[in-house]
Design a protein around this motif. Structure first.
Motif, PDB file in Angstrom:
ATOM      1  N   ARG A   1      83.193-102.794  13.819  1.00 25.76           N
ATOM      2  CA  ARG A   1      83.458-103.686  12.522  1.00 25.76           C
ATOM      3  C   ARG A   1      82.464-105.327  12.000  1.00 25.76           C
ATOM      4  O   ARG A   1      81.814-105.205  11.182  1.00 25.76           O
ATOM      5  CB  ARG A   1      84.824-103.346  12.041  1.00 25.76           C
ATOM      6  CG  ARG A   1      85.071-103.707  10.848  1.00 25.76           C
ATOM      7  CD  ARG A   1      86.746-104.198  10.839  1.00 25.76           C
ATOM      8  NE  ARG A   1      87.286-102.424  10.568  1.00 25.76           N
ATOM      9  CZ  ARG A   1      88.174-101.828  10.199  1.00 25.76           C
ATOM     10  NH1 ARG A   1      88.190-102.346   8.738  1.00 25.76           N
ATOM     11  NH2 ARG A   1      88.881-100.487  10.090  1.00 25.76           N
ATOM     12  N   ALA A   2      83.048-106.294  12.767  1.00 24.56           N
ATOM     13  CA  ALA A   2      82.176-107.203  13.043  1.00 24.56           C
ATOM     14  C   ALA A   2      80.783-106.901  12.777  1.00 24.56           C
ATOM     15  O   ALA A   2      80.098-108.009  11.729  1.00 24.56           O
ATOM     16  CB  ALA A   2      82.222-107.981  13.978  1.00 24.56           C
ATOM     17  N   GLU A   3      80.234-106.376  13.240  1.00 28.51           N
ATOM     18  CA  GLU A   3      78.812-106.018  12.990  1.00 28.51           C
ATOM     19  C   GLU A   3      78.698-106.522  11.623  1.00 28.51           C
ATOM     20  O   GLU A   3      77.056-106.507  11.168  1.00 28.51           O
ATOM     21  CB  GLU A   3      77.862-105.143  13.727  1.00 28.51           C
ATOM     22  CG  GLU A   3      77.965-106.250  15.365  1.00 28.51           C
ATOM     23  CD  GLU A   3      76.898-105.531  16.604  1.00 28.51           C
ATOM     24  OE1 GLU A   3      76.770-105.852  17.229  1.00 28.51           O
ATOM     25  OE2 GLU A   3      77.471-104.200  16.597  1.00 28.51           O
ATOM     26  N   ALA A   4      78.865-104.855  12.039  1.00 27.95           N
ATOM     27  CA  ALA A   4      78.423-104.357   9.707  1.00 27.95           C
ATOM     28  C   ALA A   4      78.719-104.901   9.202  1.00 27.95           C
ATOM     29  O   ALA A   4      78.532-105.030   7.980  1.00 27.95           O
ATOM     30  CB  ALA A   4      79.638-103.086  10.054  1.00 27.95           C
ATOM     31  N   ALA A   5      80.143-106.043   9.104  1.00 25.72           N
ATOM     32  CA  ALA A   5      81.127-107.234   8.137  1.00 25.72           C
ATOM     33  C   ALA A   5      79.801-107.772   7.787  1.00 25.72           C
ATOM     34  O   ALA A   5      79.370-108.778   6.656  1.00 25.72           O
ATOM     35  CB  ALA A   5      81.631-107.843   8.635  1.00 25.72           C
ATOM     36  N   VAL A   6      78.914-108.881   8.516  1.00 27.33           N
ATOM     37  CA  VAL A   6      77.681-109.550   8.819  1.00 27.33           C
ATOM     38  C   VAL A   6      76.978-109.256   8.348  1.00 27.33           C
ATOM     39  O   VAL A   6      76.365-110.059   7.226  1.00 27.33           O
ATOM     40  CB  VAL A   6      77.311-110.163  10.529  1.00 27.33           C
ATOM     41  CG1 VAL A   6      75.764-110.649  10.295  1.00 27.33           C
ATOM     42  CG2 VAL A   6      78.066-110.255  11.123  1.00 27.33           C
ATOM     43  N   LEU A   7      75.892-107.926   8.016  1.00 25.26           N
ATOM     44  CA  LEU A   7      75.284-107.107   7.465  1.00 25.26           C
ATOM     45  C   LEU A   7      75.394-107.126   6.076  1.00 25.26           C
ATOM     46  O   LEU A   7      74.705-107.809   5.006  1.00 25.26           O
ATOM     47  CB  LEU A   7      74.204-105.960   7.911  1.00 25.26           C
ATOM     48  CG  LEU A   7      74.041-106.059   9.735  1.00 25.26           C
ATOM     49  CD1 LEU A   7      73.515-104.817   9.891  1.00 25.26           C
ATOM     50  CD2 LEU A   7      73.274-106.695   9.614  1.00 25.26           C
ATOM     51  N   ALA A   8      76.599-106.434   5.936  1.00 22.86           N
ATOM     52  CA  ALA A   8      77.626-106.674   4.444  1.00 22.86           C
ATOM     53  C   ALA A   8      77.332-107.842   3.830  1.00 22.86           C
ATOM     54  O   ALA A   8      76.795-108.213   2.278  1.00 22.86           O
ATOM     55  CB  ALA A   8      78.881-105.625   4.965  1.00 22.86           C
ATOM     56  N   SER A   9      77.723-108.900   4.070  1.00 23.87           N
ATOM     57  CA  SER A   9      77.929-110.135   3.985  1.00 23.87           C
ATOM     58  C   SER A   9      75.916-111.055   3.619  1.00 23.87           C
ATOM     59  O   SER A   9      76.370-111.420   2.093  1.00 23.87           O
ATOM     60  CB  SER A   9      78.320-111.387   4.572  1.00 23.87           C
ATOM     61  OG  SER A   9      78.563-112.856   4.246  1.00 23.87           O
ATOM     62  N   LYS A  10      75.347-110.363   4.715  1.00 32.60           N
ATOM     63  CA  LYS A  10      74.028-110.719   4.050  1.00 32.60           C
ATOM     64  C   LYS A  10      73.544-110.283   2.518  1.00 32.60           C
ATOM     65  O   LYS A  10      72.808-110.944   2.103  1.00 32.60           O
ATOM     66  CB  LYS A  10      73.463-110.280   5.601  1.00 32.60           C
ATOM     67  CG  LYS A  10      73.469-111.216   6.395  1.00 32.60           C
ATOM     68  CD  LYS A  10      72.344-111.554   7.549  1.00 32.60           C
ATOM     69  CE  LYS A  10      72.562-111.785   8.718  1.00 32.60           C
ATOM     70  NZ  LYS A  10      71.542-111.480   9.720  1.00 32.60           N
ATOM     71  N   GLN A  11      74.202-108.857   2.571  1.00 30.19           N
ATOM     72  CA  GLN A  11      73.901-107.987   1.299  1.00 30.19           C
ATOM     73  C   GLN A  11      74.988-108.424   0.151  1.00 30.19           C
ATOM     74  O   GLN A  11      74.382-107.654  -0.863  1.00 30.19           O
ATOM     75  CB  GLN A  11      73.865-106.799   1.640  1.00 30.19           C
ATOM     76  CG  GLN A  11      72.784-106.064   2.570  1.00 30.19           C
ATOM     77  CD  GLN A  11      71.441-106.279   2.487  1.00 30.19           C
ATOM     78  OE1 GLN A  11      70.962-106.014   1.357  1.00 30.19           O
ATOM     79  NE2 GLN A  11      70.842-107.023   2.918  1.00 30.19           N
ATOM     80  N   GLY A  12      75.512-108.995  -0.108  1.00 34.47           N
ATOM     81  CA  GLY A  12      76.310-109.742  -1.336  1.00 34.47           C
ATOM     82  C   GLY A  12      77.255-108.429  -0.987  1.00 34.47           C
ATOM     83  O   GLY A  12      78.288-109.170  -2.460  1.00 34.47           O
ATOM     84  N   LEU A  13      77.447-107.363  -0.219  1.00 34.12           N
ATOM     85  CA  LEU A  13      79.008-106.670  -0.956  1.00 34.12           C
ATOM     86  C   LEU A  13      80.068-106.977  -0.336  1.00 34.12           C
ATOM     87  O   LEU A  13      81.600-106.544  -1.011  1.00 34.12           O
ATOM     88  CB  LEU A  13      78.500-105.765   0.327  1.00 34.12           C
ATOM     89  CG  LEU A  13      77.698-105.007  -0.033  1.00 34.12           C
ATOM     90  CD1 LEU A  13      77.458-103.303   1.323  1.00 34.12           C
ATOM     91  CD2 LEU A  13      77.095-104.236  -1.639  1.00 34.12           C
ATOM     92  N   VAL A  14      80.157-108.634   0.337  1.00 33.80           N
ATOM     93  CA  VAL A  14      81.504-108.951   0.353  1.00 33.80           C
ATOM     94  C   VAL A  14      82.042-111.274   0.636  1.00 33.80           C
ATOM     95  O   VAL A  14      80.607-111.007   0.272  1.00 33.80           O
ATOM     96  CB  VAL A  14      82.485-108.646   1.475  1.00 33.80           C
ATOM     97  CG1 VAL A  14      82.953-107.848   2.713  1.00 33.80           C
ATOM     98  CG2 VAL A  14      81.400-109.168   3.244  1.00 33.80           C
TER      99      VAL A  14
END
Length: 247
Positions: free
Chosen positions: A234-247
Motif C-alpha cells: 500500500r505504501a508504494e502504491a500511495a507514493v504513485l497516487a500522490s505523484k498523480q495528485g489523487l491524494v
C-alpha cells in the motif's frame, strides 16, 4: 450472491471446525464447499472453471498433507486464480512455510490455534492484511530481521504475498519505478477509485462499503493495481497516487 469458499481438509472434524471459523469470520453470505482430497478439490474447481471470476471460489483453504498428495500441488495449479488462498496446517516449520508461500499462498494459519485466534486472523483479510497465525508471523519477522535469512531468502519478492500487504506489513525492497505513466494509464476508472481510497488509509471493508461492492472484489482490484504498477505494498502504491495528485 453468496461468496463461494472451498475448504480442502481430509480430517472431517478439522473440516467442520474450519467451516465454523469461516462462517464466524465474515458477515457475507457464504457457500461452503468441502473436499477431503486433491481429486475432490480439483473436481470442485473444474465445476466453476467456466464461470465469471466473481462467481467462482473467492476463498480457498488448503491443507498440506492429504491422502492423495500435497496441498502445495494444488496451490501451484491455482496460482493464477483471483481467489485468496490460505494454507491451514499443523506444520509451522520453514520447510513447509516458505515453499507454500512460493507456491502462491496468501496466508498461513495453524489449525492448532484457538477458534477465536483463527477468526481474528481470517478477518485480517478485510483489513488488507495477510492472515497469519501468531507463531508464523513471529517466524517471518525473525526471518527478515538483521542476522536472519535476509530478504533474499526463500520467500523472495514474488511470492504472491504482496497483494495482501498492509502499511505495516512486509514491504518489498523494490524501488518504485521513476516513470510510472505507461502502467498508470492502464488502470481502469474503478481501479483508480480503489487506489484513491487505499492511499487515504481506508481498509478493504471500508472501501467496499463506500463503493457498494463486495470486499472480495476490492481485493481483486488491489491485486490488479499492484500488478500493473509493479508494486507490492500500500505504501508504494500511495507514493504513485500522490505523484498523480489523487491524494
Amino acid at each position: 450472491m453468496a461468496v463461494k469458499v472451498l475448504i480442502l481438509e481430509d480430517n472431517p472434524v478439522a473440516r467442520s471446525f474450519l467451516c465454523r471459523v469461516v462462517r464466524e469470520s465474515f458477515s457475507d453470505t457464504m457457500e461452503l464447499v468441502e473436499a477431503g482430497d486433491l481429486e475432490g478439490a480439483r473436481k470442485q474447481l473444474a465445476r466453476v472453471a467456466s464461470l465469471p471470476p466473481e462467481q467462482g471460489f473467492r476463498l480457498i483453504l488448503v491443507d498440506l498433507e492429504l491422502p492423495d498428495g500435497n496441498g502445495m500441488e494444488l496451490l501451484a495449479e491455482i496460482a493464477g486464480s483471483p481467489a485468496i488462498k490460505i494454507v491451514t496446517t499443523l506444520y509451522s516449520d520453514d520447510d513447509h512455510l516458505f515453499p507454500a508461500l512460493q507456491c502462491g499462498a496468501d496466508g498461513y494459519l495453524l489449525k492448532e490455534d484457538r477458534f477465536e485466534v483463527l477468526v481474528e486472523e481470517l478477518q485480517r483479510i478485510v483489513r488488507g492484511q495477510p492472515p497469519l497465525s501468531p507463531a508464523i508471523a513471529r517466524r517471518l519477522l525473525s526471518h527478515f530481521r538483521p542476522g536472519g535469512s535476509g530478504d533474499s531468502g526463500p520467500m523472495g519478492l514474488n511470492s504472491g504475498f504482496g497483494a495482501l500487504t498492509s502499511p505495516g506489513g512486509f514491504a518489498s525492497s523494490r524501488s518504485v519505478a521513476l516513470d510510472p505513466a505507461p502502467e498508470w494509464e492502464r488502470l481502469t476508472p474503478r481501479e483508480n477509485e480503489v487506489l484513491t481510497y487505499l492511499s487515504k488509509g481506508f481498509t478493504i471493508k471500508e472501501i467496499a462499503n463506500l463503493m457498494g461492492i463486495k470486499w472480495f472484489t476490492v481485493n481483486d482490484h488491489i491485486k490488479s493495481i499492484y500488478k500493473k504498477l509493479n508494486v507490492s505494498s500500500r505504501a508504494e502504491a500511495a507514493v504513485l497516487a500522490s505523484k498523480q495528485g489523487l491524494v
